[in-house]
Motif scaffolding. Structure first.
Motif, PDB file in Angstrom:
ATOM      1  N   TRP A  12      -1.855   8.328  -3.635  1.00 57.08           N
ATOM      2  CA  TRP A  12      -0.870   7.718  -2.778  1.00 57.08           C
ATOM      3  C   TRP A  12      -0.890   8.573  -1.648  1.00 57.08           C
ATOM      4  CZ3 TRP A  12       3.412   3.694  -3.035  1.00 57.08           C
ATOM      5  CH2 TRP A  12       2.853   2.507  -3.926  1.00 57.08           C
ATOM      6  N   GLY A  80       7.850   6.810  -4.228  1.00 53.38           N
ATOM      7  CA  GLY A  80       6.796   5.856  -3.923  1.00 53.38           C
ATOM      8  C   GLY A  80       7.520   4.506  -3.391  1.00 53.38           C
ATOM      9  N   LEU A  99       5.311   6.562   1.141  1.00 51.84           N
ATOM     10  CA  LEU A  99       6.071   7.507   0.263  1.00 51.84           C
ATOM     11  C   LEU A  99       7.082   8.412   1.037  1.00 51.84           C
ATOM     12  CD1 LEU A  99       3.025   9.449  -0.943  1.00 51.84           C
ATOM     13  CD2 LEU A  99       4.750   8.440  -2.552  1.00 51.84           C
TER      14      LEU A  99
END
Length: 364
Positions: A12, A80, A99
């Motif tokens: 991510w 997240g 994030l």
């Protein structure tokens, strides 16, 4: 509710730190490919189809691991969008950061918040009013959110230390601004919470402060502007709050004080007039008492056929420097929603698309 494992969190981070990838394109990629790892693999082909000459640079695994470790050494961690600790109000906003880097009292992120912002060159009366209202709101259980700026922001944070305050940064956690508020930041880290979406080492620039303002309004149920000139960052926060569906309140001031011109204008435009915390609490009461919205699981990856070249050609012919609504683009191009989403995603990754408030897009 899903929780990212270490490998997913790293992927991510790599994806959101990739050139031309913003919160909206990040979410579209996850929805289409199911994971950040799969999206990263698909980026070169997507960029080519969007007309990009070279694929966007993706940070390697070592770079991501280095940033995660450096944040941990500062006592922070990444949270997240789909995780339990992510601020619930921020999650519901369009373009929420995938994030956020968090330090301090992470437990405060789930509590209801009110943004308090205003002039950096605030008057003594303005600072006192910001502190008074922040203390009163804090005693009801609300977290005071602001941007760590001079003046009204600092007064709101200081008044919220005993009950809880959130500071949103325009730069990385190791590059807080302004320097004179470092002692205040240390107090917030001990008794409140600090968030940013920017990478470590990032020195804030002028265009980063509206992004910071978007975080302040995004985590909040409402935004209160105490003092603001006619053109100020506080009015940007108020505008963003309105776009995010938040209530906007303002403290009236003397017509002779330019620091009150912006707040008086907000009241003329429909912002709630505030002289005491009760003016805000009367409106927010039902929202505060309402339990947080049930978490929605992220959508499953969507399988869609690639748009035909004729659809791509029609869409490119319709797009230009003038912003166009996505729905209008679909209708004019006689394209399905999935076709439009895919082509816009390809253009986004190729660095050729600009997104505007209200679902408008244009070509760069």
């Amino acid at each position: 509710m899903s929780r990212l494992d270490d490998a997913q969190r790293r992927d991510w981070l790599r994806l959101i730190r990739t050139e031309n990838i913003g919160p909206r394109s990040f979410r579209s990629l996850i929805e289409r490919f199911g994971s950040a790892a799969a999206a990263i693999e698909a980026l070169p082909s997507l960029a080519r189809r969007g007309g990009g000459l070279i694929a966007p640079r993706v940070p390697d695994v070592r770079e991501a691991d280095t940033e995660i470790a450096a944040l941990a050494r500062l006592g922070g961690r990444f949270i997240g969008l789909d995780e339990l600790d992510y601020p619930p109000a921020l999650r519901e906003t369009e373009g929420a950061p995938p994030l956020i880097a968090v330090r301090g009292r992470i437990d405060m992120l789930s509590r209801p918040m009110v943004g308090v912002v205003g002039a950096r060159n605030a008057s003594g009366a303005g600072r006192m009013m910001a502190a008074k209202l922040s203390r009163e709101l804090g005693r009801t259980g609300l977290i005071i959110a602001s941007g760590l700026a001079r003046g009204i922001d600092a007064a709101a944070h200081e008044a919220g230390l005993d009950t809880g305050t959130l500071a949103a940064l325009a730069g990385g956690h190791d590059r807080p601004y302004p320097p004179e508020n470092l002692p205040l930041l240390e107090q917030i880290l001990e008794r409140g919470v600090v968030i940013t979406e920017m990478p470590l080492g990032w020195v804030p620039r002028a265009r980063d402060f509206p992004r910071r303002n978007r975080l302040v309004s995004g985590v909040s149920l409402a935004v209160l502007v105490v003092e603001a000139a006619e053109r100020s960052g506080s009015l940007i926060t108020a505008r963003l709050a309105g776009e995010q569906g938040r209530d906007v309140f303002a403290v009236p001031g003397s017509p002779l004080d330019p620091r009150a011109a912006g707040t008086n204008q907000l009241i003329k435009q429909g912002a709630g007039l505030v002289t005491s915390a009760a003016d805000i609490l009367d409106v927010l009461g039902p929202l505060i008492e309402r339990p947080p919205a049930a978490f929605r699981e992220p959508p499953a990856p969507f399988a869609a056929e690639e748009p035909t070249e004729s659809i791509r050609t029609r869409m490119l012919g319709l797009l230009g420097p003038t912003p166009l609504a996505v729905d209008d683009l679909a209708e004019l191009a006689q394209a399905s929603a999935s076709d439009v989403q895919i082509v816009l995603l390809e253009l986004d990754i190729a660095g050729r698309l600009e997104r505007h408030p209200g679902g408008l897009v244009s070509l760069l």
